[in-house]
Write a protein that holds these residues in place. Structure first.
Motif, PDB file in Angstrom:
ATOM      1  N   ILE A  16       6.369 -21.936  15.954  1.00  8.65           N
ATOM      2  CA  ILE A  16       6.176 -22.977  16.955  1.00  8.65           C
ATOM      3  C   ILE A  16       6.888 -22.494  18.214  1.00  8.65           C
ATOM      4  N   LEU A  17       6.288 -22.744  19.370  1.00  9.97           N
ATOM      5  CA  LEU A  17       6.759 -22.075  20.586  1.00  9.97           C
ATOM      6  C   LEU A  17       6.221 -22.779  21.825  1.00  9.97           C
ATOM      7  N   TRP A  18       6.641 -22.261  22.966  1.00 19.01           N
ATOM      8  CA  TRP A  18       6.100 -22.713  24.243  1.00 19.01           C
ATOM      9  C   TRP A  18       5.271 -21.590  24.857  1.00 19.01           C
ATOM     10  N   ASP A  19       4.009 -21.882  25.151  1.00 20.35           N
ATOM     11  CA  ASP A  19       3.158 -20.945  25.883  1.00 20.35           C
ATOM     12  C   ASP A  19       3.403 -21.122  27.379  1.00 20.35           C
ATOM     13  N   LEU A  20       3.626 -20.009  28.054  1.00 23.47           N
ATOM     14  CA  LEU A  20       3.878 -20.037  29.492  1.00 23.47           C
ATOM     15  C   LEU A  20       2.701 -19.391  30.217  1.00 23.47           C
ATOM     16  N   PHE A  21       1.822 -20.214  30.775  1.00 25.68           N
ATOM     17  CA  PHE A  21       0.668 -19.733  31.518  1.00 25.68           C
ATOM     18  C   PHE A  21       1.008 -19.685  33.002  1.00 25.68           C
ATOM     19  N   PRO A  22       0.567 -18.641  33.694  1.00 24.80           N
ATOM     20  CA  PRO A  22       0.863 -18.540  35.139  1.00 24.80           C
ATOM     21  C   PRO A  22       0.367 -19.764  35.908  1.00 24.80           C
ATOM     22  N   GLY A  23       1.250 -20.349  36.710  1.00 28.56           N
ATOM     23  CA  GLY A  23       0.859 -21.464  37.559  1.00 28.56           C
ATOM     24  C   GLY A  23       0.676 -22.786  36.855  1.00 28.56           C
ATOM     25  N   LYS A  24       1.059 -22.874  35.578  1.00 27.37           N
ATOM     26  CA  LYS A  24       0.881 -24.111  34.825  1.00 27.37           C
ATOM     27  C   LYS A  24       2.199 -24.520  34.173  1.00 27.37           C
ATOM     28  N   ASP A  25       2.276 -25.781  33.779  1.00 26.65           N
ATOM     29  CA  ASP A  25       3.422 -26.238  33.005  1.00 26.65           C
ATOM     30  C   ASP A  25       3.399 -25.599  31.629  1.00 26.65           C
ATOM     31  N   THR A  85       9.349 -18.437  23.229  1.00 29.44           N
ATOM     32  CA  THR A  85       8.439 -18.589  24.361  1.00 29.44           C
ATOM     33  C   THR A  85       7.476 -17.405  24.378  1.00 29.44           C
ATOM     34  N   VAL A  86       6.282 -17.643  24.867  1.00 28.99           N
ATOM     35  CA  VAL A  86       5.239 -16.631  24.917  1.00 28.99           C
ATOM     36  C   VAL A  86       4.610 -16.642  26.300  1.00 28.99           C
ATOM     37  N   VAL A  87       4.545 -15.483  26.929  1.00 31.75           N
ATOM     38  CA  VAL A  87       3.858 -15.363  28.213  1.00 31.75           C
ATOM     39  C   VAL A  87       2.372 -15.174  27.926  1.00 31.75           C
ATOM     40  N   ALA A  88       1.563 -16.122  28.383  1.00 35.98           N
ATOM     41  CA  ALA A  88       0.128 -16.113  28.082  1.00 35.98           C
ATOM     42  C   ALA A  88      -0.687 -15.936  29.361  1.00 35.98           C
ATOM     43  N   THR A  89      -1.788 -15.211  29.230  1.00 41.57           N
ATOM     44  CA  THR A  89      -2.723 -15.037  30.344  1.00 41.57           C
ATOM     45  C   THR A  89      -4.142 -15.255  29.840  1.00 41.57           C
ATOM     46  N   ILE A  90      -5.031 -15.668  30.738  1.00 46.04           N
ATOM     47  CA  ILE A  90      -6.446 -15.881  30.417  1.00 46.04           C
ATOM     48  C   ILE A  90      -7.264 -14.867  31.208  1.00 46.04           C
ATOM     49  N   ASP A  91      -8.129 -14.109  30.508  1.00 48.08           N
ATOM     50  CA  ASP A  91      -8.935 -13.100  31.196  1.00 48.08           C
ATOM     51  C   ASP A  91     -10.222 -13.709  31.747  1.00 48.08           C
ATOM     52  N   GLU A  92     -11.071 -12.851  32.330  1.00 45.49           N
ATOM     53  CA  GLU A  92     -12.289 -13.334  32.978  1.00 45.49           C
ATOM     54  C   GLU A  92     -13.298 -13.933  32.009  1.00 45.49           C
TER      55      GLU A  92
END
Length: 305
Positions: A16-25, A85-92
């Motif tokens: 269990i963790l927190w996803d950290l998306f750029p520009g989002k809470d 915590t996890v640094v997450a990104t979404i691709d195209e």
């Protein structure tokens, strides 16, 4: 007669963790965490086994579980390691990619008698491979597996934390294994096998590992459920995709909530596809909804197919 939902219990083990998306809470996440949320939404009583740090992020995750009415009794608080915590990104293509930090609280889940008892009294035990990357949580997982009656392996591979020997050992313990197409091919490659037809690959794994049930999710191509040598396939739901974060987790929860209730395999697969389709049409892995929303989604789906 169909078993009544309130008597059904599931235990979910892992991160269990927190996803950290750029520009989002920050958003609460982790595959077992997401599966647990959707099982609870679909009427299953959920017990979560994991660990958080003694920090504000850990307290916030516990508050989230409380808000969802999911028992936090199985969440350990670790004074030596931080909440994940996890640094997450979404691709195209709207696919998520994750940078998962190591040496976090859920790497050190201890074996406790209360959790063993919960597993013994649960209808199903859901687990993945990521939370077993460290020996402490791995040893706890294998001990819990010995006490569970219906073991569900959400393969859910996360590079670079892919361990061939661990995958094989977990598959040998599974009653139901869920793969996507790349995961299926990777496991087959470990065994020196390559099949042109996914069906042949699944049949090989069922025989090799003595796994009676396999789910193969194929995104926009739909999904297939293998129960022994019987095969059920359905197309994907046609939705406007917001993002695919947690779509596989909601799929598994939709499947299990129906399967544990005694629904026919095809109806079970339909519920999985509709819940996943609904979540994909929303933003985030754990949108708010009711079972009525999913029934409406089923009505729309049946009109499509």
């Amino acid at each position: 007669m169909q078993q009544s939902q309130p008597t059904l219990k599931a235990t979910c083990f892992g991160e269990i963790l927190w996803d950290l998306f750029p520009g989002k809470d920050k958003t609460a996440g982790g595959a077992p965490f997401n599966v647990g949320y959707h099982l609870q939404q679909m009427g299953i009583n959920v017990h979560m086994i994991s660990a958080v740090g003694q920090d504000d992020l850990g307290d916030a995750l516990l508050q989230k579980l409380n808000h969802w009415t999911i028992s936090a009794a199985g969440i350990q608080k670790n004074a030596n390691y931080a909440t994940s915590t996890v640094v997450a990104t979404i691709d195209e293509d709207n696919e998520a990619h994750y940078e998962i930090k190591e040496s976090v609280a859920w790497d050190y889940i201890q074996l406790r008698e209360t959790d063993l008892q919960q597993v013994q009294h649960s209808s199903t035990f859901v687990f993945g491979s990521l939370a077993a990357r460290h020996s402490v949580s791995r040893n706890t997982l294998f001990a819990l597996l010995e006490e569970s009656r219906y073991r569900v392996f959400d393969v859910n591979l996360r590079p670079p934390f892919i361990d061939q020997e661990l995958l094989i050992a977990l598959l040998k313990k599974s009653h139901l294994a869920k793969f996507n197409a790349p995961e299926l091919q990777l496991v087959l490659s470990y065994l020196g096998k390559n099949y042109n037809k996914p069906k042949d690959g699944v049949f090989f794994l069922q025989d090799y590992f003595d796994v009676p049930q396999v789910i193969l999710s194929q995104g926009a191509s739909g999904a297939t459920y293998y129960e022994g040598d019987t095969v059920y396939s359905l197309p994907a739901a046609k939705v406007t995709v917001q993002d695919t974060v947690g779509s596989g987790d909601s799929f598994l929860a939709g499947f299990l909530s129906a399967h544990l209730s005694g629904m026919h395999p095809e109806a079970t697969l339909e519920q999985a596809i509709c819940l996943s389709g609904f979540v994909t049409s929303q933003s985030g892995a754990t949108p708010n909804y009711t079972q009525h929303d999913i029934e409406q989604m089923k009505t729309k789906y049946r009109a499509q197919v």
